[in-house]
Scaffold this motif. Structure first.
Motif, PDB file in Angstrom:
ATOM      1  N   ARG A  52       0.842  -1.197   0.000  1.00 20.55           N
ATOM      2  CA  ARG A  52       0.000   0.000   0.000  1.00 20.55           C
ATOM      3  C   ARG A  52       0.875   1.243   0.000  1.00 20.55           C
ATOM      4  O   ARG A  52       0.662   2.179  -0.765  1.00 20.55           O
ATOM      5  CB  ARG A  52      -0.931   0.005   1.208  1.00 20.55           C
ATOM      6  N   GLU A  53       1.877   1.255   0.880  1.00 23.73           N
ATOM      7  CA  GLU A  53       2.785   2.405   0.959  1.00 23.73           C
ATOM      8  C   GLU A  53       3.497   2.624  -0.372  1.00 23.73           C
ATOM      9  O   GLU A  53       3.598   3.750  -0.859  1.00 23.73           O
ATOM     10  CB  GLU A  53       3.800   2.166   2.074  1.00 23.73           C
ATOM     11  N   ASP A  54       3.999   1.552  -0.976  1.00 28.40           N
ATOM     12  CA  ASP A  54       4.658   1.649  -2.281  1.00 28.40           C
ATOM     13  C   ASP A  54       3.708   2.218  -3.336  1.00 28.40           C
ATOM     14  O   ASP A  54       4.088   3.071  -4.128  1.00 28.40           O
ATOM     15  CB  ASP A  54       5.138   0.275  -2.752  1.00 28.40           C
ATOM     16  N   GLY A  55       2.486   1.705  -3.365  1.00 29.04           N
ATOM     17  CA  GLY A  55       1.517   2.128  -4.366  1.00 29.04           C
ATOM     18  C   GLY A  55       1.114   3.584  -4.222  1.00 29.04           C
ATOM     19  O   GLY A  55       0.797   4.256  -5.205  1.00 29.04           O
ATOM     20  N   LEU A  56       1.111   4.093  -2.993  1.00 29.15           N
ATOM     21  CA  LEU A  56       0.675   5.473  -2.761  1.00 29.15           C
ATOM     22  C   LEU A  56       1.782   6.504  -2.982  1.00 29.15           C
ATOM     23  O   LEU A  56       1.496   7.703  -3.046  1.00 29.15           O
ATOM     24  CB  LEU A  56       0.115   5.606  -1.343  1.00 29.15           C
ATOM     25  N   ARG A  57       3.005   6.073  -3.139  1.00 26.07           N
ATOM     26  CA  ARG A  57       4.109   7.022  -3.340  1.00 26.07           C
ATOM     27  C   ARG A  57       3.912   7.875  -4.590  1.00 26.07           C
ATOM     28  O   ARG A  57       4.309   9.029  -4.622  1.00 26.07           O
ATOM     29  CB  ARG A  57       5.440   6.280  -3.443  1.00 26.07           C
ATOM     30  N   SER A  58       3.324   7.308  -5.627  1.00 22.78           N
ATOM     31  CA  SER A  58       3.176   8.039  -6.888  1.00 22.78           C
ATOM     32  C   SER A  58       1.855   8.802  -6.987  1.00 22.78           C
ATOM     33  O   SER A  58       1.602   9.460  -7.989  1.00 22.78           O
ATOM     34  CB  SER A  58       3.303   7.074  -8.068  1.00 22.78           C
TER      35      SER A  58
END
Length: 68
Positions: A52-58
């Motif tokens: 989730r954290e990775d996906g929300l970075r962009s």
């Protein structure tokens, strides 16, 4: 809709090993099946939080977000 994942349990001597085929890298272990299940659930939670954290970075900061 509920979040459901398959838990596969195997024995390795005195240990119970658990993994989820739907979540690569999600593994657990314990002296009992219940301990392995709890370990697996914790691993799944950590993996999903990281994804989730990775996906929300962009995502742009002004974009609308919803969590269900």
């Amino acid at each position: 809709m509920r979040d459901e994942f398959t838990a596969v349990f195997e024995r390795d001597g005195e240990w119970h090993i658990a993994y989820s085929p739907e979540i690569p890298g999600a593994n657990g272990q314990g002296r009992t099946t219940e301990a392995a299940r709890e370990s697996l659930a914790a691993a799944i939670a950590l993996i999903l939080a990281d994804r989730r954290e990775d996906g929300l970075r962009s995502v742009p900061p002004d974009a609308a977000r919803e969590t269900d």
